[in-house]
Design a protein around this motif. Structure first.
Motif, short mmCIF file in Angstrom:
data_model
loop_
_atom_site.label_atom_id
_atom_site.label_comp_id
_atom_site.label_asym_id
_atom_site.label_seq_id
_atom_site.Cartn_x
_atom_site.Cartn_y
_atom_site.Cartn_z
N SER A 286 0.90 -1.16 0.00
CA SER A 286 0.00 0.00 0.00
C SER A 286 0.94 1.20 0.00
O SER A 286 1.98 1.18 0.65
CB SER A 286 -0.83 0.07 1.28
OG SER A 286 -1.48 -1.14 1.54
N ILE A 287 0.53 2.24 -0.70
CA ILE A 287 1.36 3.45 -0.73
C ILE A 287 0.55 4.58 -0.11
O ILE A 287 -0.61 4.80 -0.49
CB ILE A 287 1.75 3.85 -2.17
CG1 ILE A 287 2.33 2.65 -2.93
CG2 ILE A 287 2.74 5.01 -2.17
CD1 ILE A 287 3.65 2.14 -2.43
N THR A 288 1.17 5.29 0.83
CA THR A 288 0.48 6.43 1.41
C THR A 288 1.39 7.65 1.37
O THR A 288 2.49 7.61 0.81
CB THR A 288 -0.02 6.09 2.85
OG1 THR A 288 -0.86 7.15 3.29
CG2 THR A 288 1.12 5.91 3.83
N ALA A 289 0.88 8.76 1.92
CA ALA A 289 1.61 10.03 1.87
C ALA A 289 3.02 9.86 2.42
O ALA A 289 3.20 9.13 3.39
CB ALA A 289 0.85 11.08 2.69
N PRO A 290 4.01 10.46 1.83
CA PRO A 290 3.95 11.39 0.71
C PRO A 290 4.34 10.75 -0.63
O PRO A 290 4.80 11.45 -1.52
CB PRO A 290 4.99 12.44 1.11
CG PRO A 290 6.05 11.63 1.82
CD PRO A 290 5.38 10.43 2.44
N HIS A 291 4.14 9.45 -0.77
CA HIS A 291 4.75 8.75 -1.91
C HIS A 291 3.79 8.33 -3.03
O HIS A 291 4.19 7.63 -3.96
CB HIS A 291 5.48 7.49 -1.41
CG HIS A 291 6.53 7.78 -0.37
ND1 HIS A 291 7.45 8.78 -0.51
CD2 HIS A 291 6.78 7.21 0.84
CE1 HIS A 291 8.24 8.81 0.55
NE2 HIS A 291 7.84 7.87 1.39
N LYS A 292 2.50 8.72 -2.93
CA LYS A 292 1.52 8.18 -3.87
C LYS A 292 1.81 8.55 -5.34
O LYS A 292 1.48 7.78 -6.24
CB LYS A 292 0.11 8.65 -3.50
CG LYS A 292 -0.50 7.87 -2.34
CD LYS A 292 -1.94 8.27 -2.10
CE LYS A 292 -2.53 7.45 -0.97
NZ LYS A 292 -3.90 7.80 -0.66
N SER A 293 2.40 9.71 -5.56
CA SER A 293 2.71 10.10 -6.95
C SER A 293 4.11 9.62 -7.34
O SER A 293 4.29 9.04 -8.41
CB SER A 293 2.63 11.62 -7.12
OG SER A 293 1.34 12.04 -6.82
N THR A 294 5.08 9.86 -6.47
CA THR A 294 6.46 9.52 -6.83
C THR A 294 6.65 8.03 -7.06
O THR A 294 7.45 7.63 -7.91
CB THR A 294 7.46 9.99 -5.75
OG1 THR A 294 6.88 9.71 -4.48
CG2 THR A 294 7.75 11.46 -5.85
N ALA A 295 5.90 7.20 -6.35
CA ALA A 295 6.06 5.74 -6.50
C ALA A 295 5.79 5.30 -7.93
O ALA A 295 6.33 4.28 -8.39
CB ALA A 295 5.13 5.01 -5.54
N MET A 296 4.98 6.08 -8.66
CA MET A 296 4.61 5.69 -10.02
C MET A 296 5.84 5.56 -10.93
O MET A 296 5.86 4.77 -11.86
CB MET A 296 3.63 6.70 -10.62
CG MET A 296 2.30 6.70 -9.91
SD MET A 296 1.24 8.04 -10.44
CE MET A 296 0.45 7.31 -11.85
N GLU A 297 6.87 6.34 -10.64
CA GLU A 297 8.08 6.33 -11.48
C GLU A 297 8.77 4.98 -11.50
O GLU A 297 9.54 4.68 -12.40
CB GLU A 297 9.10 7.34 -10.93
CG GLU A 297 8.70 8.78 -11.08
CD GLU A 297 9.68 9.69 -10.33
OE1 GLU A 297 10.89 9.39 -10.33
OE2 GLU A 297 9.19 10.66 -9.73
N TYR A 298 8.54 4.17 -10.48
CA TYR A 298 9.33 2.94 -10.34
C TYR A 298 8.55 1.69 -10.76
O TYR A 298 8.98 0.57 -10.54
CB TYR A 298 9.84 2.81 -8.90
CG TYR A 298 10.50 4.08 -8.46
CD1 TYR A 298 11.76 4.42 -8.98
CD2 TYR A 298 9.86 4.98 -7.63
CE1 TYR A 298 12.35 5.63 -8.65
CE2 TYR A 298 10.45 6.19 -7.29
CZ TYR A 298 11.69 6.51 -7.81
OH TYR A 298 12.27 7.70 -7.49
N LEU A 299 7.39 1.92 -11.40
CA LEU A 299 6.53 0.79 -11.75
C LEU A 299 6.65 0.44 -13.23
O LEU A 299 6.98 1.30 -14.06
CB LEU A 299 5.07 1.13 -11.40
CG LEU A 299 4.85 1.64 -9.97
CD1 LEU A 299 3.38 1.94 -9.72
CD2 LEU A 299 5.34 0.61 -8.95
N ASP A 300 6.37 -0.81 -13.56
CA ASP A 300 6.45 -1.24 -14.96
C ASP A 300 5.14 -1.00 -15.68
O ASP A 300 5.09 -0.91 -16.89
CB ASP A 300 6.79 -2.74 -15.01
CG ASP A 300 8.12 -3.00 -14.34
OD1 ASP A 300 9.15 -2.64 -14.92
OD2 ASP A 300 8.12 -3.51 -13.20
#
Ligand code: NAP
Length: 498
Positions: A286-300
């Motif tokens: 699960s991703i919560t603040a403050p990483h909900k947008s930045t985490a997208m960069e590391y996904l396939d």
């Protein structure tokens, strides 16, 4: 609490009891020391005796000689306990003329602590410990970043391959994974505090939590690992919901919090199946603040809905890839639908312009609701409003009575400094049909109370929390979690925090 009471309580939860003699007041220490053998004999569990000096993170200033004499006295008595003896004392015992019988060394945990970080020479320290005749080795180092767990897990692998008994702990919130997963990876034991405020090391969770919340006795190498990535993450109720669902659905899984500052390094070194440095059965995050947008960069791959919202709150870890989803939008809509039915054409005011507001607007538009944003920062709000082609109005003194539904997607009213705040007062809400607060901690917020004063129906954020979590659970396990089980687990945990 007396030592006797503490010992009795500890024996109801633990398998071993550690006595931190250095934590006793001087008078109590003298009293206990004089009758220690009888006291230990009266216990139903085996004990570990620890007398940690301040320079090793203990509570008692004691020079080398007094610690040495203390241990020499204890070790000369025929007790059956384990003794946590620091490396310098163990080295002294090795080189002393009065050689300690091998049988006594089998009771010794030879330990090293570092409260500043993971030392660069961690492996050498392990070798020094391993070179003593002590049966059990212990290394406890401060984890300042979640990736500091990696050298600790590596050390456990090494000890396993060398058939050494090792306790390896990453202290601090960033090291919590070592406390929960350590025993399943070979750690001789893990430590749990008797009570929250009685922890003896940073990041220590309670023995009760280790047993009932994380069920560490059931964790093995096959256990599916899921967790929450956030900063902070430690006080989240998500572990309560997901672990209760794992239990109810008979899934061999555990869900734990990961406090992560540097998302890039966490994803590279611990998460992505193609680059991670740890062999673990990681299934979902699960991703919560403050990483909900930045985490997208590391996904396939990111599902279209999450791309449109601009945030992921869920990651599925595949054999080779990371997949991103957003379950917030559907989780927000589900309880709303239950309360008001068809949302089509309904006028809905969304307060806020952050991640939750974005998911709310997206979800509402999927249901053809007529949405307006209310924000404090017009520039930021306008950017979101333009993206979704909705109007954007100033929050201060806004009249919300013309809206059928008013949704709070700001942290106003959350536990902590903002608890007494509300994004709108009763006078602003009078006339609205339903007021929906996405804040769930506390369960009843000032905003909901204002809404009740205005005669509106209310809906709290806990329903959304459970609905979005059930979607995550389904993505990770393919199973449908019982909402009542998740709801009860979350609400019990939240009540415990109040
Ligand atoms: P976020 O991305 O940080 O956005 C917060 C928004 O609130 C921002 O637009 C911010 O305004 C606004 N805000 C903050 N303080 C304010 C104030 N004093 N007055 C007016 N506006 C203010 O946070 P988020 O992820 O959207 O989360 C918002 C809330 O929703 C949190 O409390 C979170 O717990 C809750 N939430 C609940 C669930 C659930 O399952 N129930 C799920 C997700 C989120 P600026 O733009 O001016 O900074």
């Amino acid at each position: 609490m007396s030592l006797q009471t503490a010992a009795r309580k500890a024996s109801e939860i633990g398998d071993l009891i550690e006595f931190r003699l250095d934590c006793l007041e001087p008078a109590e220490f003298e009293k206990v020391s004089s009758s220690l053998a009888q006291f230990l004999d009266s216990l139903s569990l085996k004990a570990i005796l620890t007398f940690r000096p301040t320079e090793q993170g203990g509570h008692r200033a004691a020079d080398y000689q007094s610690r040495y004499s203390f241990w020499q006295d204890r070790l000369s008595q025929g007790m059956t306990e384990l003794f946590d003896v620091e490396l310098d004392i163990a080295a002294g015992l090795v080189s002393s003329n009065t050689t300690l019988p091998a049988a006594r060394w089998s009771h010794i945990i030879c330990s090293h602590h570092d409260f500043s970080g993971v030392p660069a020479n961690l492996e050498q320290i392990y070798e020094q410990l391993a070179n003593t005749p002590a049966r059990i080795l212990k290394i406890a180092v401060q984890a300042n970043d979640v990736t500091d767990c990696l050298p600790i897990f590596r050390l456990l692998e090494r000890a396993r391959s060398e058939r050494r008994e090792l306790i390896a702990i990453g202290m601090g919130a960033a090291g919590i994974a070592t406390r929960i997963l350590g025993p399943s990876r070979g750690s001789f034991l893990t430590y749990g505090a008797l009570e929250k405020e009685r922890g003896t090391a940073p990041g220590q969770i309670t023995a009760g939590e280790l047993k009932s919340l994380y069920q560490i006795q059931k964790i093995d190498r096959q256990t599916l690992i899921c967790g929450l990535v956030g900063m902070p993450a430690m006080h989240s109720v998500s572990p309560h919901m997901h672990n209760a669902a794992f239990d109810e659905e008979n899934v061999n899984g555990v869900y734990l919090p990961f406090e992560v500052r540097d998302v890039a390094s966490f994803f590279k070194r611990m998460v992505h199946p193609r680059s991670r440095e740890i062999d673990w059965n990681l299934r979902g995050l699960s991703i919560t603040a403050p990483h909900k947008s930045t985490a997208m960069e590391y996904l396939d791959w990111v599902e279209p809905a999450a791309s449109e919202i601009g945030a992921v709150n869920t990651i599925v870890v595949g054999a080779d890839t990371l997949l991103g989803y957003n379950t917030d939008a559907e989780g927000m809509i589900e309880p709303l639908n239950k309360m008001v039915g068809d949302l089509s054409g309904l006028r809905v005011a969304v307060i806020g312009a952050g991640g939750a507001a974005s998911a709310a607007v997206w979800g509402l538009q999927q249901k053809n609701a007529d949405v307006a944003l209310f924000v404090r920062d017009q520039a930021k709000g306008s950017r979101l409003a333009e993206r979704f082609q909705v109007s954007c109005l100033p929050l201060s003194h806004a009249l919300l009575s013309n809206y059928a539904v008013v949704i709070n997607a700001t942290p106003l009213g959350s536990r902590g400094a903002a608890i007494s705040e509300t994004p709108a007062m009763a006078e602003q809400l009078r006339g609205a049909r339903l007021v929906y607060d996405l804040v769930y901690n506390p369960i009843d917020t000032r905003f909901l109370r204002e809404a009740r004063k205005a005669g509106c129906e209310t809906l709290g954020g806990l329903e959304m929390l459970v609905a979005q979590a059930r979607r995550q659970f389904k993505l990770w396990t393919g199973k449908t979690a019982n909402p009542a089980v998740m709801h009860a687990a979350a609400s019990n945990a939240l009540q415990g925090q109040s």
